[in-house]
Design a protein around this motif. Structure first.
Motif, mmCIF file in Angstrom:
data_model
loop_
_atom_site.group_PDB
_atom_site.id
_atom_site.type_symbol
_atom_site.label_atom_id
_atom_site.label_comp_id
_atom_site.label_asym_id
_atom_site.label_seq_id
_atom_site.Cartn_x
_atom_site.Cartn_y
_atom_site.Cartn_z
ATOM 1 N N ILE A 85 0.693 -1.130 0.110
ATOM 2 C CA ILE A 85 0.011 0.195 -0.095
ATOM 3 C C ILE A 85 0.734 1.579 0.106
ATOM 4 C CG2 ILE A 85 -1.894 1.099 1.355
ATOM 5 C CD1 ILE A 85 -2.047 -1.451 2.881
ATOM 6 N N LEU A 107 -1.816 1.181 9.566
ATOM 7 C CA LEU A 107 -2.223 -0.340 8.021
ATOM 8 C C LEU A 107 -1.202 -1.427 8.725
ATOM 9 C CD1 LEU A 107 -2.358 2.531 5.090
ATOM 10 C CD2 LEU A 107 -3.956 -0.053 5.595
ATOM 11 N N HIS A 117 0.676 -4.918 6.684
ATOM 12 C CA HIS A 117 0.778 -4.385 5.524
ATOM 13 C C HIS A 117 2.439 -3.839 4.909
ATOM 14 C CE1 HIS A 117 -2.964 -5.213 4.409
ATOM 15 N NE2 HIS A 117 -4.436 -4.062 5.800
ATOM 16 N N ILE A 162 -2.915 -1.139 -3.606
ATOM 17 C CA ILE A 162 -3.599 0.059 -3.603
ATOM 18 C C ILE A 162 -2.846 1.197 -3.134
ATOM 19 C CG2 ILE A 162 -5.644 1.151 -2.001
ATOM 20 C CD1 ILE A 162 -6.358 -1.867 -1.024
ATOM 21 N N TYR A 179 -3.364 5.361 -1.237
ATOM 22 C CA TYR A 179 -4.329 5.948 -0.921
ATOM 23 C C TYR A 179 -3.795 7.756 -1.204
ATOM 24 C CZ TYR A 179 -5.568 9.886 2.762
ATOM 25 O OH TYR A 179 -5.106 10.512 3.525
ATOM 26 N N ARG A 227 -6.470 0.203 -7.945
ATOM 27 C CA ARG A 227 -7.363 0.147 -6.739
ATOM 28 C C ARG A 227 -6.855 1.548 -5.663
ATOM 29 N NH1 ARG A 227 -7.371 -5.496 -3.415
ATOM 30 N NH2 ARG A 227 -5.690 -5.649 -4.448
ATOM 31 N N VAL A 235 -8.109 4.693 -3.420
ATOM 32 C CA VAL A 235 -8.724 4.985 -1.990
ATOM 33 C C VAL A 235 -8.226 6.140 -2.090
ATOM 34 C CG1 VAL A 235 -9.130 5.570 0.089
ATOM 35 C CG2 VAL A 235 -8.466 3.267 -0.485
ATOM 36 N N ILE A 288 -10.124 4.824 5.922
ATOM 37 C CA ILE A 288 -9.973 4.683 5.521
ATOM 38 C C ILE A 288 -9.262 3.004 5.640
ATOM 39 C CG2 ILE A 288 -7.888 5.229 3.784
ATOM 40 C CD1 ILE A 288 -8.274 8.003 4.925
ATOM 41 N N GLU A 298 -11.318 1.227 4.781
ATOM 42 C CA GLU A 298 -11.963 0.267 3.287
ATOM 43 C C GLU A 298 -10.869 -0.261 2.983
ATOM 44 O OE1 GLU A 298 -14.740 0.481 1.655
ATOM 45 O OE2 GLU A 298 -15.756 1.689 3.264
ATOM 46 N N ILE A 299 -9.834 0.002 2.611
ATOM 47 C CA ILE A 299 -8.663 -0.857 2.424
ATOM 48 C C ILE A 299 -9.266 -2.124 2.621
ATOM 49 C CG2 ILE A 299 -6.116 -0.929 2.561
ATOM 50 C CD1 ILE A 299 -6.072 2.150 2.649
ATOM 51 N N GLU A 300 -9.053 -2.684 3.286
ATOM 52 C CA GLU A 300 -9.214 -3.895 3.449
ATOM 53 C C GLU A 300 -10.641 -5.012 3.000
ATOM 54 O OE1 GLU A 300 -8.184 -5.042 7.715
ATOM 55 O OE2 GLU A 300 -6.178 -5.236 6.903
#
Length: 299
Positions: A3, A20, A25, A67, A69, A108, A110, A192, A195-197
């Motif tokens: 991420i 995270l 992660h 992902i 952010y 992906r 966010v 957040i 939502e990431i997971e």
């Protein structure tokens, strides 16, 4: 997952990075400041030093990420820089992100947007959030995006301190007993991370708020926290508020954007879409924030 977190170690990005990393992660934190490297590493993340204006840097940093952010941020003091077009500069960062996502193959995202992003006009300085959402929606359909729309941040209340100290009151061009949504950056980071997971599915929007509270209630809570039970919230005309902001040295264009944003808050248009998609409220309330506010106030 791999991420990438933009926003350096700011009010949202630092607690988000901590969350995270704690979940196992692999996190890379983008920062413009080389002096942040050690602090980022101490959190268990990898630093990537570069700017949001450098598309090559962004593309290389995003490559291989599961992902990203993404948030737009200008340098501290940008509100008072008379050479900066605040909306245009942030919109350009959105264009840079879009190109970097295309070049890196990220699927992906966010994205930190804002309340008011549903409005193409009449939302003042928040207009760039509408612009950037529109730009990112031009990405191919196989790119999933979660647009996070937090409401007014608690830490914006620190801007009240000069007026409280000088005049013993909070002075704004909005106020009264109508409840408005506010949010803690810690609650934003929690949402957040959540939502990431969760699964990504096309284009989604989620509002984020901690408490719905009226300006007059806020004045009472902050006043009690700083030891001033007489603290009041005073509403002044837009023109007078604009003059006040310009007098402090704020870029006149940016100041007009603040006035228009506050006016939209006052007439309810800013919150229309929020109330149509009202979220569950977060854990941190104004009374919790007021303790931090009091510490800063008395420093």
């Amino acid at each position: 997952m791999k991420i990438v977190v933009t926003g350096s170690l700011g009010n949202i990005s630092k607690p988000l990075t901590q969350l995270l990393v704690s979940k196992g992660h692999s996190v890379t934190v983008v920062s413009t400041n080389p002096e942040r490297k050690a602090e980022i590493e101490n959190l268990g993340a990898q630093p990537a030093i570069g700017t949001m204006e450098d598309v090559d840097f962004l593309s290389e940093t995003f490559k291989g990420a599961d992902i990203v952010y993404a948030m737009e941020a200008l340098n501290a003091g940008c509100f008072f820089d008379h050479n900066v077009d605040f909306i245009a500069a942030n919109t350009q960062i959105g264009k840079n992100y879009k190109e970097a996502f295309e070049r890196s193959g990220v699927k992906r995202i966010v994205h930190l947007s804002s309340i008011g992003a549903h409005m193409s006009q009449g939302n003042g300085i928040l207009a760039f959030h509408h612009n950037v959402e529109s730009i990112l929606k031009e990405l191919p359909e196989d790119v999933s995006i979660k647009f996070m729309r937090p409401v007014a941040f608690y830490y914006n209340m620190y801007a009240f301190i000069p007026d409280i100290k000088a005049q013993g009151k909070i002075i704004q061009n909005y106020g009264g007993d109508q409840k408005e949504p506010w949010v803690s950056p810690l609650d934003i980071a929690e949402v957040i991370a959540e939502e990431i997971e969760k699964p990504f599915n096309g284009r989604e929007i989620r509002y984020i708020a901690s408490e719905e509270i009226a300006p007059n209630e806020i004045a009472g809570i902050l006043g009690e926290a700083i030891g001033n039970n007489e603290l009041k919230w005073e509403i002044i005309p837009d023109e007078q508020m604009l003059d006040n902001l310009i007098h402090t040295g704020m870029n006149p264009q940016t100041a007009k954007g603040f006035i228009e944003m506050n006016a939209a808050m006052n007439n309810g248009t800013l919150s229309e879409d929020y109330y149509a998609h009202q979220p569950a409220l977060g854990k941190i309330k104004v009374k919790d924030f007021a303790k931090e506010f009091a510490i800063t106030y008395h420093q």
